[in-house]
Design a protein around this motif. Structure first.
Motif, PDB file in Angstrom:
ATOM      1  N   PRO A   1       0.646  -1.230   0.039  1.00 49.93           N
ATOM      2  CA  PRO A   1       0.031   0.195   0.076  1.00 49.93           C
ATOM      3  C   PRO A   1       0.733   1.219  -0.060  1.00 49.93           C
ATOM      4  CG  PRO A   1       0.054  -0.991   2.193  1.00 49.93           C
ATOM      5  CD  PRO A   1       0.998  -1.846   1.206  1.00 49.93           C
ATOM      6  N   ALA A   2       1.601   1.240  -1.148  1.00 52.76           N
ATOM      7  CA  ALA A   2       2.304   2.707  -1.128  1.00 52.76           C
ATOM      8  C   ALA A   2       1.862   3.555  -2.209  1.00 52.76           C
ATOM      9  CB  ALA A   2       3.863   2.442  -1.427  1.00 52.76           C
ATOM     10  N   CYS A   3       2.332   4.903  -2.649  1.00 59.82           N
ATOM     11  CA  CYS A   3       1.929   5.649  -3.560  1.00 59.82           C
ATOM     12  C   CYS A   3       2.154   4.972  -5.108  1.00 59.82           C
ATOM     13  CB  CYS A   3       2.504   7.085  -3.632  1.00 59.82           C
ATOM     14  SG  CYS A   3       2.315   7.827  -1.653  1.00 59.82           S
ATOM     15  N   ALA A   4       1.337   5.161  -6.154  1.00 64.74           N
ATOM     16  CA  ALA A   4       1.939   4.865  -7.276  1.00 64.74           C
ATOM     17  C   ALA A   4       3.210   5.720  -7.788  1.00 64.74           C
ATOM     18  CB  ALA A   4       0.750   5.018  -8.265  1.00 64.74           C
ATOM     19  N   GLY A   5       4.115   4.959  -8.336  1.00 64.08           N
ATOM     20  CA  GLY A   5       5.484   5.565  -8.628  1.00 64.08           C
ATOM     21  C   GLY A   5       6.414   6.083  -7.477  1.00 64.08           C
ATOM     22  N   CYS A   6       6.025   5.077  -6.583  1.00 68.01           N
ATOM     23  CA  CYS A   6       7.056   5.257  -5.333  1.00 68.01           C
ATOM     24  C   CYS A   6       8.543   4.952  -5.681  1.00 68.01           C
ATOM     25  CB  CYS A   6       6.665   4.669  -3.915  1.00 68.01           C
ATOM     26  SG  CYS A   6       7.729   4.650  -2.662  1.00 68.01           S
ATOM     27  N   GLY A   7       9.388   5.603  -5.820  1.00 65.77           N
ATOM     28  CA  GLY A   7      10.922   5.450  -6.136  1.00 65.77           C
ATOM     29  C   GLY A   7      11.551   4.380  -4.935  1.00 65.77           C
TER      30      GLY A   7
ATOM     31  N   GLY B   1       7.879   5.788   9.067  1.00 69.42           N
ATOM     32  CA  GLY B   1       8.065   6.507   7.893  1.00 69.42           C
ATOM     33  C   GLY B   1       7.050   5.763   7.113  1.00 69.42           C
ATOM     34  N   CYS B   2       7.117   6.134   5.916  1.00 70.21           N
ATOM     35  CA  CYS B   2       6.178   5.818   4.746  1.00 70.21           C
ATOM     36  C   CYS B   2       5.964   4.316   4.902  1.00 70.21           C
ATOM     37  CB  CYS B   2       6.541   6.097   3.294  1.00 70.21           C
ATOM     38  SG  CYS B   2       6.100   7.790   2.983  1.00 70.21           S
ATOM     39  N   PHE B   3       7.088   3.427   5.032  1.00 72.92           N
ATOM     40  CA  PHE B   3       7.283   2.131   4.630  1.00 72.92           C
ATOM     41  C   PHE B   3       6.769   1.292   5.986  1.00 72.92           C
ATOM     42  CE2 PHE B   3      10.297   1.916   1.033  1.00 72.92           C
ATOM     43  CZ  PHE B   3       9.466   2.737   0.093  1.00 72.92           C
TER      44      PHE B   3
ATOM     45  N   TYR C   1      10.681  14.653   4.767  1.00 76.29           N
ATOM     46  CA  TYR C   1       9.804  13.661   5.737  1.00 76.29           C
ATOM     47  C   TYR C   1       8.575  13.589   4.984  1.00 76.29           C
ATOM     48  CZ  TYR C   1      13.196  14.732   9.622  1.00 76.29           C
ATOM     49  OH  TYR C   1      14.203  14.743  10.482  1.00 76.29           O
ATOM     50  N   GLY C   2       8.572  12.212   4.127  1.00 76.30           N
ATOM     51  CA  GLY C   2       7.448  12.116   3.253  1.00 76.30           C
ATOM     52  C   GLY C   2       6.068  11.926   4.084  1.00 76.30           C
ATOM     53  N   ASN C   3       6.254  10.869   4.856  1.00 80.67           N
ATOM     54  CA  ASN C   3       4.756  10.502   5.483  1.00 80.67           C
ATOM     55  C   ASN C   3       4.127  11.481   6.047  1.00 80.67           C
ATOM     56  OD1 ASN C   3       4.048   8.510   8.014  1.00 80.67           O
ATOM     57  ND2 ASN C   3       3.545   7.963   6.198  1.00 80.67           N
TER      58      ASN C   3
ATOM     59  N   ASP D   1      15.725   7.788  -0.147  1.00 72.42           N
ATOM     60  CA  ASP D   1      15.997   8.945   0.031  1.00 72.42           C
ATOM     61  C   ASP D   1      15.213   9.946  -0.832  1.00 72.42           C
ATOM     62  OD1 ASP D   1      16.868  11.993   0.234  1.00 72.42           O
ATOM     63  OD2 ASP D   1      18.956  11.589   0.097  1.00 72.42           O
ATOM     64  N   ASN D   2      13.907  10.364  -0.216  1.00 74.56           N
ATOM     65  CA  ASN D   2      13.029  11.087  -1.148  1.00 74.56           C
ATOM     66  C   ASN D   2      13.195  12.638  -0.856  1.00 74.56           C
ATOM     67  OD1 ASN D   2      11.738  11.788   1.380  1.00 74.56           O
ATOM     68  ND2 ASN D   2       9.899  10.362   0.725  1.00 74.56           N
ATOM     69  N   GLU D   3      14.276  13.032  -0.196  1.00 70.89           N
ATOM     70  CA  GLU D   3      14.599  14.377   0.417  1.00 70.89           C
ATOM     71  C   GLU D   3      13.726  15.245   1.131  1.00 70.89           C
ATOM     72  OE1 GLU D   3      16.093  15.510  -3.893  1.00 70.89           O
ATOM     73  OE2 GLU D   3      17.920  14.972  -3.044  1.00 70.89           O
TER      74      GLU D   3
ATOM     75  N   PRO E   1      12.624   9.252  -6.145  1.00 72.62           N
ATOM     76  CA  PRO E   1      11.347  10.051  -6.609  1.00 72.62           C
ATOM     77  C   PRO E   1       9.983   9.699  -5.760  1.00 72.62           C
ATOM     78  CG  PRO E   1      12.631   9.379  -8.558  1.00 72.62           C
ATOM     79  CD  PRO E   1      13.289   8.423  -7.337  1.00 72.62           C
ATOM     80  N   CYS E   2       9.612  10.539  -5.479  1.00 69.85           N
ATOM     81  CA  CYS E   2       8.334  10.615  -4.423  1.00 69.85           C
ATOM     82  C   CYS E   2       7.352  11.408  -5.210  1.00 69.85           C
ATOM     83  CB  CYS E   2       8.511  11.120  -3.305  1.00 69.85           C
ATOM     84  SG  CYS E   2       7.244  11.568  -1.918  1.00 69.85           S
ATOM     85  N   PRO E   3       6.223  10.981  -5.977  1.00 68.93           N
ATOM     86  CA  PRO E   3       5.610  11.761  -6.811  1.00 68.93           C
ATOM     87  C   PRO E   3       4.521  12.810  -5.997  1.00 68.93           C
ATOM     88  CG  PRO E   3       5.373   9.531  -7.533  1.00 68.93           C
ATOM     89  CD  PRO E   3       6.136   9.686  -6.200  1.00 68.93           C
ATOM     90  N   PRO E   4       4.021  12.487  -4.713  1.00 71.59           N
ATOM     91  CA  PRO E   4       3.096  13.506  -4.231  1.00 71.59           C
ATOM     92  C   PRO E   4       4.042  14.632  -3.534  1.00 71.59           C
ATOM     93  CG  PRO E   4       2.999  11.317  -2.955  1.00 71.59           C
ATOM     94  CD  PRO E   4       3.930  11.057  -4.041  1.00 71.59           C
ATOM     95  N   GLY E   5       5.312  14.253  -3.123  1.00 73.26           N
ATOM     96  CA  GLY E   5       6.178  15.271  -2.719  1.00 73.26           C
ATOM     97  C   GLY E   5       6.757  16.003  -3.562  1.00 73.26           C
TER      98      GLY E   5
HETATM   99  S1  SF4 Z   1       4.770   9.758   0.033  1.00 78.76           S
HETATM  100 FE1  SF4 Z   1       6.604   9.433  -1.422  1.00 78.76          FE
HETATM  101  S2  SF4 Z   1       8.262   7.927  -0.342  1.00 78.76           S
HETATM  102 FE2  SF4 Z   1       6.045   7.938   0.635  1.00 78.76          FE
HETATM  103  S3  SF4 Z   1       5.098   6.246   0.053  1.00 78.76           S
HETATM  104 FE3  SF4 Z   1       4.421   7.808  -1.414  1.00 78.76          FE
HETATM  105  S4  SF4 Z   1       5.943   8.116  -2.869  1.00 78.76           S
HETATM  106 FE4  SF4 Z   1       6.694   6.718  -1.614  1.00 78.76          FE
END
Ligand code: SF4
Ligand SMILES: Cc1ncc(C[n+]2csc(CCOP(=O)(O)OP(=O)(O)O)c2C)c(N)n1
Length: 309
Positions: free
Chosen positions: A23-29, A52-54, A142-144, A138-140, A223-227
């Motif tokens: 259950p992560a975002c589409a395109g989560c690097g 964190g996200c994971f 605090y993504g979550n 490293d999505n550069e 890469p982190c599409p939403p951020g």
């Molecule tokens: S916010 Fe960014 S790092 Fe977190 S799951 Fe979504 S794409 Fe991946």
């Protein structure tokens, strides 16, 4: 232990059953990085994951991993890894676990935990020469929690806490911390940067690390599409562009000796990478920030000049 480098993606074994239904975002690097790393690590792993996200990948009683998984607070994944490593060693010593069934202990964190909040416990683990892997996606930011600034955020990126404004038209004013060099100063046996866009380079590095006892560290620009405010379908291209522009150098350090593993034949302008991303949109509109774009290019050029390339 077979650590013969593979030449093509076709030679990398399938990771079937190692990670499914996430259950992560589409395109989560970061997730793509994890998938590639697991192919090299195999299923005999225990993943120690800082908040964190994971953290959201495993939701009790369900988990997408075939391997074991342990959740820790942001500050202390390497300390958790020490506990797991010690427990495994004690079980092996007491004859209650066959050494053939030993597990690889793998810390998995975002950059907020790696560059900032968990840096002290990582330093401690490195100092104790803990036998473990550390993967930082490293999505550069605090993504979550909404893409707030972290020590990994690059100069001029927009984040939740560094919006471009009148006093700071560039957004972030600080430069990205050099975690590679911070880690290298502790003299771990193996350390590398990796990219989800270069799976062969990634796979060979994780495999190569297997021969070293002690800390084995990996930082993946993810890469982190939403951020990053990017199209999820562009994530791999974007990760590739980061390498092709020279903004993300692919390298390794074996016992401290640094070698670049992929040097672009012709570096693309960093502008190509920046203009793809909403987090840098303020550099182009409503007014083009020529000086800032030039400064970023100079920083990249300066890095490659310094390393003699
Ligand atoms: S916010 Fe960014 S790092 Fe977190 S799951 Fe979504 S794409 Fe991946
Ligand atoms: C000490 C501490 N501060 C804040 C939080 C709240 N928090 C949970 S996840 C998270 C973001 C973690 O960022 P990062 O390590 O970069 O991983 P990502 O979210 O990008 O996957 C934060 C701030 C926390 N759990 N612990």
């Amino acid at each position: 232990m077979d650590i013969t480098p593979v030449k093509s993606i076709k030679d990398i074994p399938s990771e079937e059953n190692l990670l499914s239904g996430t259950p992560a975002c589409a395109g989560c690097g970061g997730l793509l990085t994890l998938r590639h790393c697991l192919k090299a690590l195999g299923e005999n792993t225990v993943i120690v994951n800082a908040a964190g996200c994971f953290t959201l990948l495993s939701i009790y009683p369900f988990t997408p991993f075939m391997s074991s998984w342990l959740y820790t607070a942001m500050a202390c994944a390497p300390a958790g890894a020490q506990g797991v490593r010690d427990a495994l060693d004690i079980l092996i010593k007491k004859g209650r676990l066959d050494s053939e069934e030993d597990l690889k202990v793998v810390v998995l964190t975002g950059d907020g935990a790696a560059y900032d909040i968990g840096l002290a416990s990582t330093s401690g683990a490195l100092y104790r020469n803990l036998d473990f892997y550390y993967i930082c996606y490293d999505n550069e930011a605090y993504g979550n929690t909404g893409f707030q600034w972290s020590g990994a955020t690059p100069f001029a990126s927009k984040t939740g806490t560094t919006p471009p404004g009148k006093t700071a038209p560039t957004g972030t004013l600080t430069n990205k911390k050099n975690l590679f060099e911070i880690w290298r100063s502790h003299k771990p046996p193996y350390l590398a940067t990796i990219s989800p866009a270069y799976p062969v380079d990634l796979y060979n590095k994780v495999k190569k690390a297997e021969q070293y006892k002690g800390p084995k560290l990996f930082i993946a620009l993810s890469p982190c599409p939403p951020g990053w405010a990017t199209d999820p379908s562009h994530s791999v291209n974007l990760a590739k562009l980061a390498v092709d522009t020279g903004i993300w150098a692919l390298k390794e350090a074996v016992h401290g000796d640094v070698k670049h593993t992929l040097i672009p034949r012709k570096f693309k302008p960093v502008e190509n990478y920046l203009k793809e991303q909403g987090r840098f949109a303020h550099l182009f509109k409503p007014v083009r920030q020529e000086e800032t774009i030039k400064k970023i290019q100079e920083m990249v050029d300066g890095y490659w000049k310094e390393v003699g390339i």
